[in-house]
Motif scaffolding. Structure first.
Motif, PDB file in Angstrom:
ATOM      1  N   LEU A 168       1.925  -9.675  -8.380  1.00  0.00           N
ATOM      2  CA  LEU A 168       2.177 -10.371  -6.682  1.00  0.00           C
ATOM      3  C   LEU A 168       2.305 -11.087  -7.077  1.00  0.00           C
ATOM      4  O   LEU A 168       1.538 -11.802  -8.383  1.00  0.00           O
ATOM      5  CB  LEU A 168       1.480  -9.858  -5.966  1.00  0.00           C
ATOM      6  CG  LEU A 168       1.470  -8.550  -5.049  1.00  0.00           C
ATOM      7  CD1 LEU A 168       0.499  -8.627  -4.249  1.00  0.00           C
ATOM      8  CD2 LEU A 168       3.015  -8.493  -4.464  1.00  0.00           C
ATOM      9  N   ASP A 169       2.949 -12.510  -6.923  1.00  0.00           N
ATOM     10  CA  ASP A 169       2.293 -13.989  -6.898  1.00  0.00           C
ATOM     11  C   ASP A 169       1.101 -14.704  -6.786  1.00  0.00           C
ATOM     12  O   ASP A 169       0.417 -13.674  -5.525  1.00  0.00           O
ATOM     13  CB  ASP A 169       3.275 -15.042  -5.435  1.00  0.00           C
ATOM     14  CG  ASP A 169       4.550 -14.600  -5.425  1.00  0.00           C
ATOM     15  OD1 ASP A 169       5.164 -15.236  -6.809  1.00  0.00           O
ATOM     16  OD2 ASP A 169       5.791 -14.276  -4.906  1.00  0.00           O
ATOM     17  N   ASP A 170       0.402 -15.355  -7.402  1.00  0.00           N
ATOM     18  CA  ASP A 170      -1.425 -15.731  -7.889  1.00  0.00           C
ATOM     19  C   ASP A 170      -2.130 -15.807  -5.580  1.00  0.00           C
ATOM     20  O   ASP A 170      -3.012 -15.030  -5.334  1.00  0.00           O
ATOM     21  CB  ASP A 170      -1.406 -16.042  -8.077  1.00  0.00           C
ATOM     22  CG  ASP A 170      -1.153 -18.108  -7.754  1.00  0.00           C
ATOM     23  OD1 ASP A 170      -0.260 -18.103  -7.245  1.00  0.00           O
ATOM     24  OD2 ASP A 170      -2.024 -18.623  -8.276  1.00  0.00           O
ATOM     25  N   HIS A 171      -1.295 -16.360  -4.751  1.00  0.00           N
ATOM     26  CA  HIS A 171      -1.651 -16.847  -3.755  1.00  0.00           C
ATOM     27  C   HIS A 171      -1.607 -15.503  -2.043  1.00  0.00           C
ATOM     28  O   HIS A 171      -1.556 -15.547  -0.898  1.00  0.00           O
ATOM     29  CB  HIS A 171      -1.627 -18.052  -3.116  1.00  0.00           C
ATOM     30  CG  HIS A 171      -2.263 -18.452  -3.750  1.00  0.00           C
ATOM     31  ND1 HIS A 171      -1.811 -19.298  -4.744  1.00  0.00           N
ATOM     32  CD2 HIS A 171      -3.929 -18.827  -3.806  1.00  0.00           C
ATOM     33  CE1 HIS A 171      -2.957 -19.789  -5.659  1.00  0.00           C
ATOM     34  NE2 HIS A 171      -4.231 -19.739  -4.894  1.00  0.00           N
ATOM     35  N   ARG A 172      -0.370 -14.393  -2.974  1.00  0.00           N
ATOM     36  CA  ARG A 172      -0.033 -13.240  -1.778  1.00  0.00           C
ATOM     37  C   ARG A 172      -0.853 -11.973  -1.482  1.00  0.00           C
ATOM     38  O   ARG A 172      -1.629 -11.821  -2.984  1.00  0.00           O
ATOM     39  CB  ARG A 172       1.092 -13.024  -2.442  1.00  0.00           C
ATOM     40  CG  ARG A 172       1.789 -11.644  -1.116  1.00  0.00           C
ATOM     41  CD  ARG A 172       3.324 -12.100  -2.017  1.00  0.00           C
ATOM     42  NE  ARG A 172       4.305 -10.351  -1.487  1.00  0.00           N
ATOM     43  CZ  ARG A 172       4.686  -9.537  -1.505  1.00  0.00           C
ATOM     44  NH1 ARG A 172       5.370 -10.336  -2.278  1.00  0.00           N
ATOM     45  NH2 ARG A 172       5.125  -8.692  -0.875  1.00  0.00           N
ATOM     46  N   LYS A 173      -1.730 -11.798  -0.647  1.00  0.00           N
ATOM     47  CA  LYS A 173      -2.006 -10.614  -0.575  1.00  0.00           C
ATOM     48  C   LYS A 173      -1.434  -9.545  -0.012  1.00  0.00           C
ATOM     49  O   LYS A 173      -0.122  -9.238   0.248  1.00  0.00           O
ATOM     50  CB  LYS A 173      -2.535 -10.707   1.252  1.00  0.00           C
ATOM     51  CG  LYS A 173      -3.836 -11.683   0.773  1.00  0.00           C
ATOM     52  CD  LYS A 173      -4.919 -11.843   2.418  1.00  0.00           C
ATOM     53  CE  LYS A 173      -5.459 -12.673   2.139  1.00  0.00           C
ATOM     54  NZ  LYS A 173      -7.006 -12.543   1.634  1.00  0.00           N
ATOM     55  N   LEU A 174      -1.306  -8.456  -0.961  1.00  0.00           N
ATOM     56  CA  LEU A 174      -0.697  -6.849  -1.010  1.00  0.00           C
ATOM     57  C   LEU A 174      -1.038  -6.167   0.994  1.00  0.00           C
ATOM     58  O   LEU A 174      -1.990  -6.739   1.370  1.00  0.00           O
ATOM     59  CB  LEU A 174      -1.740  -5.695  -1.666  1.00  0.00           C
ATOM     60  CG  LEU A 174      -0.586  -4.967  -1.343  1.00  0.00           C
ATOM     61  CD1 LEU A 174       0.601  -4.813  -2.350  1.00  0.00           C
ATOM     62  CD2 LEU A 174      -1.347  -4.011  -2.455  1.00  0.00           C
ATOM     63  N   ASP A 175       0.240  -6.424   1.471  1.00  0.00           N
ATOM     64  CA  ASP A 175       0.035  -5.388   2.516  1.00  0.00           C
ATOM     65  C   ASP A 175      -0.165  -4.065   2.724  1.00  0.00           C
ATOM     66  O   ASP A 175       0.638  -3.358   1.979  1.00  0.00           O
ATOM     67  CB  ASP A 175       1.318  -6.145   3.495  1.00  0.00           C
ATOM     68  CG  ASP A 175       2.203  -5.542   4.579  1.00  0.00           C
ATOM     69  OD1 ASP A 175       1.179  -4.778   4.865  1.00  0.00           O
ATOM     70  OD2 ASP A 175       2.596  -5.484   4.755  1.00  0.00           O
ATOM     71  N   PHE A 176      -0.886  -3.454   2.269  1.00  0.00           N
ATOM     72  CA  PHE A 176      -0.662  -2.069   2.009  1.00  0.00           C
ATOM     73  C   PHE A 176      -0.615  -1.581   3.426  1.00  0.00           C
ATOM     74  O   PHE A 176       0.272  -0.340   2.676  1.00  0.00           O
ATOM     75  CB  PHE A 176      -2.875  -1.649   2.381  1.00  0.00           C
ATOM     76  CG  PHE A 176      -3.907  -2.842   1.285  1.00  0.00           C
ATOM     77  CD1 PHE A 176      -3.491  -1.080   0.253  1.00  0.00           C
ATOM     78  CD2 PHE A 176      -4.192  -3.478   0.713  1.00  0.00           C
ATOM     79  CE1 PHE A 176      -4.675  -1.383  -0.496  1.00  0.00           C
ATOM     80  CE2 PHE A 176      -4.715  -3.468   0.021  1.00  0.00           C
ATOM     81  CZ  PHE A 176      -5.209  -3.162  -1.226  1.00  0.00           C
ATOM     82  N   LYS A 177       0.355  -1.960   4.516  1.00  0.00           N
ATOM     83  CA  LYS A 177       1.167  -0.637   5.481  1.00  0.00           C
ATOM     84  C   LYS A 177       1.796  -0.771   4.686  1.00  0.00           C
ATOM     85  O   LYS A 177       3.125   0.272   4.414  1.00  0.00           O
ATOM     86  CB  LYS A 177       0.951  -1.580   6.682  1.00  0.00           C
ATOM     87  CG  LYS A 177      -0.249  -0.970   7.474  1.00  0.00           C
ATOM     88  CD  LYS A 177      -0.234  -1.405   9.149  1.00  0.00           C
ATOM     89  CE  LYS A 177      -1.793  -2.019   9.343  1.00  0.00           C
ATOM     90  NZ  LYS A 177      -1.816  -2.044  11.274  1.00  0.00           N
ATOM     91  N   ALA A 178       2.750  -1.889   4.078  1.00  0.00           N
ATOM     92  CA  ALA A 178       3.888  -2.115   4.025  1.00  0.00           C
ATOM     93  C   ALA A 178       4.102  -1.477   2.686  1.00  0.00           C
ATOM     94  O   ALA A 178       5.655  -0.453   2.218  1.00  0.00           O
ATOM     95  CB  ALA A 178       4.553  -3.345   3.752  1.00  0.00           C
ATOM     96  N   PHE A 179       3.282  -1.245   1.607  1.00  0.00           N
ATOM     97  CA  PHE A 179       3.045  -0.585   0.421  1.00  0.00           C
ATOM     98  C   PHE A 179       2.818   1.038   0.738  1.00  0.00           C
ATOM     99  O   PHE A 179       3.464   1.415  -0.252  1.00  0.00           O
ATOM    100  CB  PHE A 179       2.155  -0.912  -0.164  1.00  0.00           C
ATOM    101  CG  PHE A 179       1.892  -0.635  -1.649  1.00  0.00           C
ATOM    102  CD1 PHE A 179       3.183  -1.174  -2.601  1.00  0.00           C
ATOM    103  CD2 PHE A 179       1.275   0.487  -2.413  1.00  0.00           C
ATOM    104  CE1 PHE A 179       2.724  -0.029  -4.244  1.00  0.00           C
ATOM    105  CE2 PHE A 179       1.202   1.156  -3.410  1.00  0.00           C
ATOM    106  CZ  PHE A 179       1.603   0.335  -4.586  1.00  0.00           C
ATOM    107  N   ALA A 180       2.168   1.441   2.080  1.00  0.00           N
ATOM    108  CA  ALA A 180       2.142   2.867   2.251  1.00  0.00           C
ATOM    109  C   ALA A 180       3.089   3.137   2.472  1.00  0.00           C
ATOM    110  O   ALA A 180       3.712   4.231   2.336  1.00  0.00           O
ATOM    111  CB  ALA A 180       0.786   2.997   2.974  1.00  0.00           C
TER     112      ALA A 180
END
Length: 168
Positions: free
Chosen positions: A65-77
């Motif tokens: 991911l872009d370095d300042h982006r947080k992973l959206d765990f719900k979207a990833f799930a």
């Protein structure tokens, strides 16, 4: 394996592929926040790498991911179909699958995934970037950063043989 050995393995694969890269030596950074605090920003796409797993299955993903982006765990799930079974893989799994230690997570760890078990997920920004755009990653050691073009990075990924998915 020493940090120097880890680096040399990466350099050899890239050299064998005819990939050009620049090496930037720096103090150890374990997080994006640490690099930010020290004002360490390189030109191009600065990316972070997250090692994610299915809590109840064998699937492992290297999410870039872009370095300042947080992973959206719900979207990833939802993307994986795992429901709420998504979590960070542990230190032991990081070593088992990619031969890496925390703070050094990098796509170059794929050279240690001889069974191609790890699936790589690339941020939309990588897919949209021009082929000559610079991307930056640790060389399996967090005291340096390698800069190479997106096209050369994709050449490396293709050579590794792992499944690669571009975020949509």
């Amino acid at each position: 394996m020493t940090k120097q050995d880890a680096r040399l393995g990466v350099y050899k694969v890239l050299d064998d592929l005819g990939v050009s890269y620049q090496i930037h030596e720096h103090q150890a950074f374990f997080t994006v926040a640490e690099a930010d605090e020290k004002g360490y920003v390189l030109p191009g796409l600065n990316l972070k790498n997250l090692f994610i797993k299915n809590k109840r299955g064998p699937e492992r993903y290297l999410v870039i991911l872009d370095d300042h982006r947080k992973l959206d765990f719900k979207a990833f799930a939802k993307f994986t179909g795992w429901g709420n079974k998504v979590t960070f893989a542990g230190d032991d799994e990081l070593m088992e699958y990619l031969g890496l230690t925390p703070g050094s997570v990098s796509p170059f760890g794929l050279i240690n995934d001889l069974q191609h078990r790890v699936i790589v997920v690339l941020a939309k920004s990588i897919g949209q970037a021009a082929g000559d755009m610079t991307v930056n990653f640790h060389p399996n050691d967090n005291t340096a950063t390698l800069s190479l073009t997106k096209n050369d990075f994709l050449k490396f990924l293709e050579h590794m043989g792992n499944t690669v998915i571009f975020e949509v």
